[in-house]
Structures are given as C-alpha cells and as structure tokens.
Design a protein around this motif. Structure first.
Motif, PDB file in Angstrom:
ATOM      1  N   GLU A  62       2.079  -3.484   0.726  1.00 33.13           N
ATOM      2  CA  GLU A  62       1.303  -2.603  -0.150  1.00 33.13           C
ATOM      3  C   GLU A  62       1.620  -2.791  -1.634  1.00 33.13           C
ATOM      4  O   GLU A  62       1.036  -2.107  -2.472  1.00 33.13           O
ATOM      5  N   LYS A  71       2.346   3.071  -9.802  1.00 38.28           N
ATOM      6  CA  LYS A  71       1.014   3.487  -9.372  1.00 38.28           C
ATOM      7  C   LYS A  71       1.011   3.873  -7.892  1.00 38.28           C
ATOM      8  O   LYS A  71       0.409   4.874  -7.497  1.00 38.28           O
ATOM      9  N   LEU A  72       1.698   3.090  -7.088  1.00 33.18           N
ATOM     10  CA  LEU A  72       1.752   3.354  -5.654  1.00 33.18           C
ATOM     11  C   LEU A  72       2.448   4.682  -5.353  1.00 33.18           C
ATOM     12  O   LEU A  72       1.996   5.453  -4.504  1.00 33.18           O
ATOM     13  N   ALA A  74       2.593   7.229  -7.371  1.00 33.09           N
ATOM     14  CA  ALA A  74       1.686   8.292  -7.815  1.00 33.09           C
ATOM     15  C   ALA A  74       0.604   8.564  -6.770  1.00 33.09           C
ATOM     16  O   ALA A  74       0.178   9.708  -6.593  1.00 33.09           O
ATOM     17  N   GLU A  75       0.194   7.526  -6.076  1.00 34.25           N
ATOM     18  CA  GLU A  75      -0.850   7.676  -5.056  1.00 34.25           C
ATOM     19  C   GLU A  75      -0.294   8.182  -3.730  1.00 34.25           C
ATOM     20  O   GLU A  75      -0.896   9.036  -3.080  1.00 34.25           O
ATOM     21  N   LYS A  76       0.840   7.637  -3.305  1.00 36.02           N
ATOM     22  CA  LYS A  76       1.349   7.912  -1.952  1.00 36.02           C
ATOM     23  C   LYS A  76       2.632   8.732  -1.916  1.00 36.02           C
ATOM     24  O   LYS A  76       3.065   9.116  -0.836  1.00 36.02           O
ATOM     25  N   GLU A  77       3.282   8.916  -3.022  1.00 37.42           N
ATOM     26  CA  GLU A  77       4.581   9.588  -3.114  1.00 37.42           C
ATOM     27  C   GLU A  77       5.693   8.664  -2.601  1.00 37.42           C
ATOM     28  O   GLU A  77       5.445   7.534  -2.213  1.00 37.42           O
TER      29      GLU A  77
END
Length: 152
Positions: A62, A71-72, A74-77
């Motif tokens: 990912e 960014k990841l 922020a999106e998925k924790e």
C-alpha cells in the motif's frame, strides 16, 4: 550478566517486531538481560512506531515511499496490529517509559562532538541524565558515547 538498568533502543525493538536477520540475537540479548530493568523513552517509541508502520504498509503493497506514509496514515490511521504489538512488547517486558531529557546546549554539544544523528543524540542525552549506563542496540554509533556500554 544483568545490569541495574538497560535502555532498549529502536534497533533492538525492530529486530524483534519485524523478524530480521538479527531477531534471534535480539531475543538472546533480552533473555540475557532479563534481570535488568528495561528502560525506554518517547523518542525510541516514536522511531519504532514510524518504522513498523512503514514496513506494515509496505508489506501490504500500500506504500511506495516514506513520503506517502503521511497520506496513508491520514486515510487509514495507524494499524492496530502495529500499535498492539509495540504496546505488548513494552508491557510483557515491564519496560519503564521515561521522559526524554533535553537541554539545547548540551544536545548540540553531544550531536557535534560524537557525530550522532539527532534522535541518537537525544537518546544519549536522556541516558546520561537518567544515569543509564547500558544500551541494548545494534546501532554502532552509540559506541562513540563514553558513558554508554553498548550491547551487543
């Protein structure tokens, strides 16, 4: 082989958590020093959390680089698996978490004099001011610190 108190550095934690070529040695070190009181500070926990999260998302395909981690997250924790594993590690070993010590002038002196990366200078300074003379680490840079005995 036990010492009174031993600081657990990020490199040792990651060798345990991520299954590296040094994992067996890291486990042996922890077992050999089991009678010691294990100590850690926030800076080492921060480093372990960052690297373990990066590796978790990288193994899942990912993430491509460190810049995309922000960014990841922020999106998925943060992955619960990573948080739980680090927390379990600290709890199982009854690791005492201490505050990082910081004095800007002394920090800059240690950083320059011993040619350390910023986080390593912070760890060295914290150990010095908390009278911790042993560090469990695979980071060779700590060998330049006269008040620390580096294990292995």
């Amino acid at each position: 082989m036990a010492v009174d108190r031993a600081y657990i550095d990020t490199s040792l934690i990651l060798a345990i958590l991520l299954e590296t070529e040094k994992s067996s040695l890291a486990q042996e070190i922890l077992e050999a020093y089991a009678r010691s009181k294990f100590i850690i500070s926030g800076i080492a926990i921060n480093e372990a959390l960052y690297v373990a999260t990066y590796e978790y998302y990288k193994q899942k395909g990912e993430i491509k680089g460190r810049h995309s981690l922000r960014k990841l997250i922020a999106e998925k924790e943060y992955p619960e698996e990573v948080l739980d594993t680090i927390n379990s590690f600290l709890k199982d070993l009854d690791v005492e978490i201490i505050n990082d010590y910081f004095d800007h002038t002394e920090y800059l002196r240690i950083l320059r004099e011993y040619k350390l990366l910023p986080n390593d200078a912070q760890i060295a300074l914290t150990c010095k001011h908390n009278v911790i003379g042993t560090i469990l680490t695979f980071d060779e840079d700590f060998k330049r610190i006269p008040w620390l005995k580096v294990i292995p």
